[in-house]
Design an enzyme around this catalytic site. Structure first.
Site, PDB file in Angstrom:
ATOM      1  N   CYS A 266      -2.453   8.488   3.867  1.00 41.52           N
ATOM      2  CA  CYS A 266      -2.342   7.824   2.762  1.00 41.52           C
ATOM      3  C   CYS A 266      -3.534   8.233   1.673  1.00 41.52           C
ATOM      4  O   CYS A 266      -3.552   8.112   0.684  1.00 41.52           O
ATOM      5  CB  CYS A 266      -2.010   6.360   2.772  1.00 41.52           C
ATOM      6  SG  CYS A 266      -3.055   5.437   3.690  1.00 41.52           S
TER       7      CYS A 266
ATOM      8  N   GLU B 174       0.841  -1.216   0.042  1.00 38.92           N
ATOM      9  CA  GLU B 174      -0.041   0.010  -0.005  1.00 38.92           C
ATOM     10  C   GLU B 174       1.015   1.284  -0.088  1.00 38.92           C
ATOM     11  O   GLU B 174       1.704   1.496   1.062  1.00 38.92           O
ATOM     12  CB  GLU B 174      -0.795  -0.026   1.227  1.00 38.92           C
ATOM     13  CG  GLU B 174      -2.342   0.603   1.117  1.00 38.92           C
ATOM     14  CD  GLU B 174      -2.085   1.858   2.158  1.00 38.92           C
ATOM     15  OE1 GLU B 174      -1.922   3.121   1.508  1.00 38.92           O
ATOM     16  OE2 GLU B 174      -2.272   1.776   3.465  1.00 38.92           O
TER      17      GLU B 174
HETATM   18  P1  NDP Z   1       9.482   4.459   3.484  1.00 41.79           P
HETATM   19  O1  NDP Z   1       9.093   3.702   2.165  1.00 41.79           O
HETATM   20  O2  NDP Z   1      10.843   4.928   3.409  1.00 41.79           O
HETATM   21  O3  NDP Z   1       9.355   3.654   4.799  1.00 41.79           O
HETATM   22  C1  NDP Z   1       8.184   2.764   4.988  1.00 41.79           C
HETATM   23  C2  NDP Z   1       8.527   1.653   5.910  1.00 41.79           C
HETATM   24  O4  NDP Z   1       9.683   0.722   4.974  1.00 41.79           O
HETATM   25  C3  NDP Z   1       9.261   1.891   7.148  1.00 41.79           C
HETATM   26  O5  NDP Z   1       9.030   1.115   8.167  1.00 41.79           O
HETATM   27  C4  NDP Z   1      10.815   1.955   6.677  1.00 41.79           C
HETATM   28  O6  NDP Z   1      11.639   1.654   7.881  1.00 41.79           O
HETATM   29  C5  NDP Z   1      10.737   0.722   6.009  1.00 41.79           C
HETATM   30  N1  NDP Z   1      12.053   0.632   5.086  1.00 41.79           N
HETATM   31  C6  NDP Z   1      12.297   1.680   4.160  1.00 41.79           C
HETATM   32  N2  NDP Z   1      13.408   0.893   3.509  1.00 41.79           N
HETATM   33  C7  NDP Z   1      13.420  -0.337   3.936  1.00 41.79           C
HETATM   34  C8  NDP Z   1      14.232  -1.361   3.480  1.00 41.79           C
HETATM   35  N3  NDP Z   1      15.271  -1.270   2.537  1.00 41.79           N
HETATM   36  N4  NDP Z   1      13.954  -2.662   4.010  1.00 41.79           N
HETATM   37  C9  NDP Z   1      13.034  -2.756   4.913  1.00 41.79           C
HETATM   38  N5  NDP Z   1      12.234  -1.823   5.265  1.00 41.79           N
HETATM   39  C10 NDP Z   1      12.482  -0.528   4.809  1.00 41.79           C
HETATM   40  O7  NDP Z   1       8.483   5.462   3.685  1.00 41.79           O
HETATM   41  P2  NDP Z   1       8.345   6.586   4.722  1.00 41.79           P
HETATM   42  O8  NDP Z   1       7.586   6.040   5.900  1.00 41.79           O
HETATM   43  O9  NDP Z   1       9.626   7.333   4.999  1.00 41.79           O
HETATM   44  O10 NDP Z   1       7.580   7.638   3.827  1.00 41.79           O
HETATM   45  C11 NDP Z   1       8.287   8.123   2.763  1.00 41.79           C
HETATM   46  C12 NDP Z   1       7.237   8.578   1.771  1.00 41.79           C
HETATM   47  O11 NDP Z   1       6.416   7.580   1.653  1.00 41.79           O
HETATM   48  C13 NDP Z   1       6.376   9.699   2.453  1.00 41.79           C
HETATM   49  O12 NDP Z   1       6.719  10.847   2.166  1.00 41.79           O
HETATM   50  C14 NDP Z   1       4.968   9.328   1.610  1.00 41.79           C
HETATM   51  O13 NDP Z   1       5.194   9.694   0.073  1.00 41.79           O
HETATM   52  C15 NDP Z   1       4.973   7.892   1.566  1.00 41.79           C
HETATM   53  N6  NDP Z   1       4.144   7.261   2.467  1.00 41.79           N
HETATM   54  C16 NDP Z   1       2.867   6.695   1.939  1.00 41.79           C
HETATM   55  C17 NDP Z   1       2.001   6.074   3.159  1.00 41.79           C
HETATM   56  C18 NDP Z   1       1.001   5.523   2.622  1.00 41.79           C
HETATM   57  O14 NDP Z   1      -0.040   4.979   3.433  1.00 41.79           O
HETATM   58  N7  NDP Z   1       0.546   5.081   1.397  1.00 41.79           N
HETATM   59  C19 NDP Z   1       2.247   6.216   4.225  1.00 41.79           C
HETATM   60  C20 NDP Z   1       3.447   6.956   4.575  1.00 41.79           C
HETATM   61  C21 NDP Z   1       4.348   7.201   3.840  1.00 41.79           C
HETATM   62  P3  NDP Z   1      12.237   2.950   8.597  1.00 41.79           P
HETATM   63  O15 NDP Z   1      11.711   3.992   8.909  1.00 41.79           O
HETATM   64  O16 NDP Z   1      13.194   2.391   9.492  1.00 41.79           O
HETATM   65  O17 NDP Z   1      13.154   3.510   7.448  1.00 41.79           O
END
Ligand code: NDP
Length: 683
Positions: A294, A255
């Site tokens: 989201c 998602e």
């Molecule tokens: P990310 O995709 O960076 O992170 C989401 C999750 O994935 C976090 O728990 C993060 O952990 C984890 N993650 C990141 N890289 C890895 C990896 N290589 N391996 C395993 N886990 C990983 O999104 P963010 O939360 O930083 O948000 C960034 C952007 O995503 C926002 O600005 C927005 O645009 C979008 N977003 C969309 C959402 C939705 O519901 N559609 C919700 C939130 C964000 P960690 O925090 O430790 O890096």
């Protein structure tokens, strides 16, 4: 100094401080992540062995009861989470989404599980399909818990709801999980996990928590495991393409970013209530959770002629939003989750300005109220207006994950649909219209590219749960850019964690496997009427073949007079002769009543109540002179662990009923649902 701990392989783990996590409100350090490296192989093994074993000691019904117990406990302790939640930038109103919304999801799944899932750990998905002429060989489908672990990787914006909405499904299914919250707000998730453990309702190994990175976790997974992800599209892409996920066909549900839209229909004018309702909805979506949802509205599509008026309406509302520390009186919008996030949103707004102009905000945000907020991650609302709605690389492509939305004009509804579709798949769209014809025309077209569609008008607004709120009983997820995944949607979410398998065999074998009587299976006939047996003693397949009854002309006339149903088919000899049946026939409801008269055991006994009928079909017509008899067979037993109002413990028994005529033809077929007492003291 608080060092957050992971909970892995049955232990809280981690003592060396690593990354500091700052309050979004005042920059103070709330906690540190830990530096100690977890053993993910051991965590996965623990889930598959201890977690699976302990979860499957319970059945669907018992897990539903545990879910409710957990939700009740969490609700009692929610103030502890509210206190921490402030540091994520959330206002009290935002807590209704993340914290109360999370608990509400657990309650909803507990209730749906109790009503819709069986006892045991095999979910039978009928119907049974006969595969031979004599019904010696048939097939059906069963769903069983996957024997692996569900890894949930969550976003920073919903530290509680994000975990619980996924956990509810895997827990009910009987599958353990490992939750990895986004680091920035992981202190709140960790606090919630501790409460869930304290509730005493969480079986050992059912839930593990990772603070920090996932290390080699994905390499440890195999075919029985699965991964669910919420976050950015780029991380989704990276994880989906992990070699182990691909090589072992590990289910991956994503998602991701979604450029949701709101469309004002051309039938709505600035004088209509709907005009203002949509403006209110947009501003709410921009400011709840500071736009970090989201599902938030990122694109607002308005008929060209109303663009200025709608922009003004939005600005009037945005001017009333007070930014600041949620503990301060009158604050309507909190902070972004972190300073990093603030930088990301500012950069995205800059990019958006290549194809739009800023019509609200951006000339230096108002100072947020509250002490220390100058060090917080505050970012005031920005309303942009597109200078070229059809341009690529603008609002249809860039997600500013904050209080940012772009207004754009359209000519006719076809253009509005085309613009909405430029988001390449979204979670939710709101269509504000007064005209059902417009809704009927637009919604089915939009449905191909949008996961949920809300039709907003003055009537629905009175009770609307809002554009941005995913509901436990409705599907959450969208195609394309939105990740292509599905979450929630009632018991469908539980099925994601179950393996569906087709089973072929004789009806008796299918009954044994599914735990349900299926037609054609051997029945158990005893001297004791099945209605005289307590819930505990009744066996699946226990059956009664009743005596016979010949239907008479008097039956038809009496039933017609008693019920007032004088339909020509029962009373008009000539019209009935001309009908497809060629004769007067008995009322279907008479057959039901007559069948009950044949199989009911009248004296007081363990059967406490009849509460409904399912799958009713009238198959062969019955006329005066035909002779019917019924077979009543115990089909399914569901132990919900409940008691009658007088305290008598009881369970649900579903009975298969077949009513046949003198030629052994099926005339009526249905299930009846009853409440049956357990033996005294057997709660
Ligand atoms: P990310 O995709 O960076 O992170 C989401 C999750 O994935 C976090 O728990 C993060 O952990 C984890 N993650 C990141 N890289 C890895 C990896 N290589 N391996 C395993 N886990 C990983 O999104 P963010 O939360 O930083 O948000 C960034 C952007 O995503 C926002 O600005 C927005 O645009 C979008 N977003 C969309 C959402 C939705 O519901 N559609 C919700 C939130 C964000 P960690 O925090 O430790 O890096």
């Amino acid at each position: 100094m608080t060092v957050l701990q992971s909970y892995l392989a049955g232990q809280w783990f981690g003592s060396q401080a690593a990354k500091p996590l700052a309050s979004a409100i005042n920059g103070e350090i709330v906690a540190h992540t830990h530096d100690d490296a977890p053993d993910f192989a051991a965590a996965v093994d623990y889930a598959r062995t201890t977690g699976t074993r302990e979860l499957l000691k319970l059945d669907f019904q018992e897990r539903a009861a545990r879910l409710k117990a957990m939700a009740l406990y969490l609700q009692e302790h929610k103030k502890e989470l509210y206190t921490l939640s402030r540091h994520t930038g959330a206002t009290k109103g935002d807590n209704a989404f993340d914290i109360d919304g999370g608990f509400g999801t657990l309650f909803a799944y507990a209730s749906m599980g109790r009503k819709e899932l069986p006892s045991g750990n095999v979910l039978h998905e009928g119907p049974v399909i006969p595969l031979g002429k004599e019904n010696h060989f048939a097939a059906t489908h069963i769903l069983v818990p996957r024997r692996g672990v569900a890894v949930h990787i969550n976003a920073f914006n919903f530290p509680v709801w994000g975990m619980l909405e996924k956990f509810a499904g895997n827990f009910l299914a009987g599958m353990p999980c490992i939750v990895k919250p986004a680091t920035a707000t992981s202190y709140l998730t960790a606090a919630c996990v501790r409460l869930m453990q304290d509730s005493g309702a969480l079986p050992e190994g059912a839930l593990q928590l990772i603070i920090g990175g996932t290390g080699d976790l994905l390499d440890q997974l195999d075919e029985q495991d699965m991964v669910t992800f919420t976050g950015s599209a780029s991380t989704a892409r990276k994880l989906r393409a992990h070699p182990n996920i691909i090589n072992r066909s590990i289910p991956f549900n994503a998602e991701a970013d979604s450029l949701n839209s709101a469309i004002l229909a051309p039938d709505v004018t600035p004088d209509d209530e709907e005009f203002d309702l949509l403006a209110k909805e947009v501003v709410r979506e921009m400011t709840v959770k500071a736009g970090q949802k989201c599902t938030a509205i990122r694109r607002i599509l308005v008929p060209q002629q109303h663009l200025d008026a709608f922009g003004e309406r939005l600005i009037q509302r945005l001017e009333k939003i007070t930014l600041g520390d949620p503990d301060e009186e009158g604050v309507r919008m909190g902070a972004l989750a972190s300073l990093d996030q603030k930088e990301d949103v500012a950069a995205a707004v800059n990019d958006l300005l290549n194809t739009s102009e800023c019509i609200f905000g951006g000339n230096g945000d108002p100072q947020p109220i509250g002490q220390g907020t100058d060090k917080g991650a505050f970012f005031g609302p920005r309303l942009l207006r597109s200078t070229d709605p059809h341009a690529n690389g603008g609002a249809h492509d860039i997600e500013a994950f904050g209080p940012v939305s772009t207004l754009m004009g359209y000519g006719d509804l076809d253009e509005a649909i085309a613009l909405a579709d430029k988001g390449k798949g979204s979670l939710v769209t709101t269509f504000a219209t007064k005209d059902p014809k417009n809704a009927a025309r637009v919604i089915p077209v939009l449905a191909a590219r949008h996961g949920r569609l809300q039709v907003l008008n003055a009537e629905s607004a009175k009770e609307s749960t809002g554009h941005g709120a995913p509901l436990p009983m409705l599907k959450h997820g969208g195609p394309g850019r939105a990740g292509g995944g599905e979450e929630l949607g009632g018991i469908r979410a539980v099925r994601h964690y179950l393996q569906r398998t087709a089973i072929q065999g004789s009806p008796t074998m299918l009954a044994a496997v599914t735990g349900e009587y299926v037609r054609g299976a051997e029945v158990l006939e005893t001297e004791v009427h099945p209605f005289r047996r307590h819930f505990d003693d009744l066996a699946i397949g226990e059956s009664l073949l009743t005596h016979r009854r010949t239907v008479t002309e008097a039956d038809i006339v009496n039933f017609g007079c008693l019920s007032g149903d004088h339909f020509y088919m029962h009373f008009d000899e000539i019209a009935a002769k001309d009908s497809q049946f060629g004769k007067r026939i008995a009322h279907g409801y008479f057959l039901l009543s007559a069948a009950a008269g044949l199989f009911v055991s009248p004296a007081p006994g363990p059967v406490l109540a009849n509460y409904g009928l399912d799958t009713l079909r009238f198959i062969t017509p019955v006329g005066a002179g035909d002779t019917i008899r019924a077979r009543l067979t115990c089909k399914r037993k569901i132990d919900q662990g409940k008691a009658a109002p007088d305290g008598t413990p009881q369970g649900v028994v579903v009975w298969d009923v077949q009513v046949k005529n003198q030629d052994d033809e099926l005339v009526a077929s249905y299930d009846i649902l009853t409440l049956v007492a357990k033996k005294k003291g057997d709660a």
